[in-house]
Design an enzyme around this catalytic site. Structure first.
Site, PDB file in Angstrom:
ATOM      1  CD  GLU A 283      -2.488   1.215   2.758  1.00  0.00           C
ATOM      2  OE1 GLU A 283      -3.437   1.996   2.901  1.00  0.00           O
ATOM      3  OE2 GLU A 283      -2.098   0.430   3.660  1.00  0.00           O
ATOM      4  CE  LYS A 348      -8.704   1.083   3.009  1.00  0.00           C
ATOM      5  NZ  LYS A 348      -7.764   1.571   4.057  1.00  0.00           N
ATOM      6  CB  CYS A 398      -5.321  -0.900   4.537  1.00  0.00           C
ATOM      7  SG  CYS A 398      -5.005  -0.544   6.287  1.00  0.00           S
TER       8      CYS A 398
END
Length: 527
Positions: A283, A348, A398
């Site tokens: 990430e 995301k 994440c």
């Protein structure tokens, strides 16, 4: 003399019930959680002291006992928040400790409701069966309320016992949690029946034992069956790169080139060992906007072109409105092909509240500098998997890996390979990297897809469709791992129907509540 002795024993029992039993459950729950000191076997007995303490007390007192268990468990489990807020958020202990306690208190409300619910329904419905239904229903609520925080449900304690968790492809991790609570209830019921000659009868215990036995039998048979399928499946060779970039230096503009070169050196070392199809960086491994930075074209695409590999990397992304009056920011992943072209991007979807966006910011506006510190990202949407050679990639950035529904949708959309990009540097040397990694393991079993995980500071590694862990990285070391991962095309029962299991438990609470009320009223009228 005998009466005094009996009174002393009763007082000692009350002390055990009120203080030591819920405290013991909280401690055992913590030591069953993933981490260097964790042992998942403890989860199968961790709730017994709480069940004993909550037995034959008022719902109000049972709620207090559950609250104590929850506060002990979650304060220890979530202690990494002090590192996140103190070390990296630069907040004082006067702020960090209350924040930890408030979150622990919120999480503990669910264990309090669990204990109170069992106490209230006692004598009307079998607690042996009510306990797992109630626990799973409350887990589901916690996963949805206030954007959801399903951190470390009980099932995740079993992440390194793949032979026990294969039924997750039927009913998900919630089903494993159900079994854990049920086993706790069975053991408590057996001891109550043997030593006190009361509690659940054999007619209630036997079906529960048979259900657990059937689940374990399925897991064993499914494990052996899937092992053969995995061995004969198509594969893709993947390298995950762990850059170990210091969080305090990651976003310094003058160090961006050094950061990228660190990843390039590790990637080239991996490529020199064997032929690789795809390299995965974590990430925001590129701490700049790729479409706007010369570092991207000057360094990164050269890796792909030179070596004929695909590169999947995390990076921020921004888009300007047509009139240039507004900008949207995304936490993204980019796929760069062996020709240096960007052919896929994932944004995301599930953002971290107060980390990547501000909840209710239109209602409760915050000062500008605070907004800039927190971040103001826009959630993305899933359209289709990212294609890379023979793989269709479902990307998880994440803590998206802790939300099974988000992963299920990607698997239903055709993803046959999961990639989790994360930066767990915020957690420091706590148990949180292990906790975070354990939840990703279940996403592989539920969807029968291999998973590659690239984390800035660890834990990086691979999980196969059975939930088996291959070599995993140490924490806070530059590292790379290479693996031929299996690509399965199977759509599991969980992906199609099994995700409704926890919802069914929640739905059952309403008729259960009505039944208990009716039975209680009938009992009062009979008296």
């Amino acid at each position: 003399m005998g009466l005094n002795r009996m009174n002393c024993l009763n007082r000692a029992g009350s002390v055990l019930r009120l203080f030591f039993a819920p405290l013991l459950s909280g401690l055992v729950l913590f030591f069953s959680s993933p981490g260097p000191m964790g042992n998942g076997i403890l989860a199968w007995v961790a709730l017994i002291p709480l069940l004993w303490a909550s037995n034959k007390v008022t719902p109000k007192r049972a709620a207090c006992l559950g609250l104590v268990t929850g506060l002990v468990y979650y304060t220890l489990l979530l202690s990494w928040i002090l590192i996140v807020l103190g070390t990296y958020g630069h907040l004082s202990l006067w702020v960090s400790i209350p924040a930890l306690l408030l979150l622990s208190l919120y999480m503990s409300l669910y264990t309090a409701l669990f204990s109170a619910g069992l106490s209230w329904s006692a004598g009307t419905v079998p607690g042996l069966w009510a306990a797992p239904v109630l626990w799973v229903a409350l887990d589901l609520v916690r996963s949805r309320l206030f954007s959801g925080f399903p951190w470390q449900d009980l099932a995740y304690s079993q992440y390194n016992s793949p032979i026990l968790i294969q039924s997750a492809d039927l009913i998900g991790h919630h089903g494993i949690t159900f079994l854990i609570v049920l086993v706790n209830g069975i053991i408590f019921a057996i001891f109550s029946f043997l030593f006190q000659k009361k509690g659940a009868t054999n007619r209630l215990i036997l079906p529960a034992v048979l259900l657990v036995g059937a689940a374990f039998s399925y897991s064993f048979l499914r494990y052996n069956q899937m092992a053969e399928v995995v061995n004969s499946a198509d594969t893709i060779t993947v390298a995950v790169i762990q850059g170990n970039i210091n969080q305090d230096q990651k976003w310094v503009p003058g160090l961006q080139k050094d950061t990228v070169q660190s990843y390039l050196r590790l990637s080239e070392s991996a490529i020199s060992e064997q032929k690789i199809d795809m390299v995965v960086w974590p990430e925001t491994a590129m701490p700049f906007y790729p479409m706007e930075s010369p570092l991207f074209s000057g360094l990164v695409d050269r890796l792909a072109k030179k070596n004929g590999i695909f590169l999947l990397t995390g990076a921020p992304h921004r888009e300007f409105s047509p009139d240039l009056t507004s900008t949207r920011y995304f936490n993204s992943a980019f796929l760069i092909t062996d020709t240096g072209d960007v052919t896929g991007r994932y944004d995301k979807q599930h953002l971290v509240p107060f980390g990547e966006y501000i909840p209710l910011k239109n209602i409760f506006p915050l000062p500008g500098p605070l907004v800039e510190t927190i971040g103001d990202f826009t959630p993305g949407t899933f359209r289709e998997p990212i294609s890379c050679r023979n793989a269709k990639i479902g990307v998880l950035i994440c803590y998206e890996s802790i939300f099974p529904e988000l992963v299920r949708v990607q698997a239903a959309g055709g993803a046959n390979f999961l990639v989790n990009l994360t930066n767990d540097a915020w957690f420091g040397r706590s148990g949180a990297p292990w906790q975070h990694f354990s939840m990703a393991v279940f996403r592989s079993v539920e969807t029968r897809t291999s998973l590659a995980r690239a984390a800035n500071t660890g834990i990086s590694g691979f999980v196969d469709p059975l939930g088996r862990l291959s070599e995993i990285s140490p924490l806070f070391e530059p590292y790379f791992l290479i693996k031929k991962v299996s690509l399965l095309e199977e759509e599991t029962f969980f992906v199609t129907f099994g995700h409704w299991f926890a919802t069914l438990c929640l739905i059952l609470l309403l008729p259960g509540f009505i039944l208990v009320r009716q039975l209680k009223n009938s009992k009062v009228q009979g008296d």
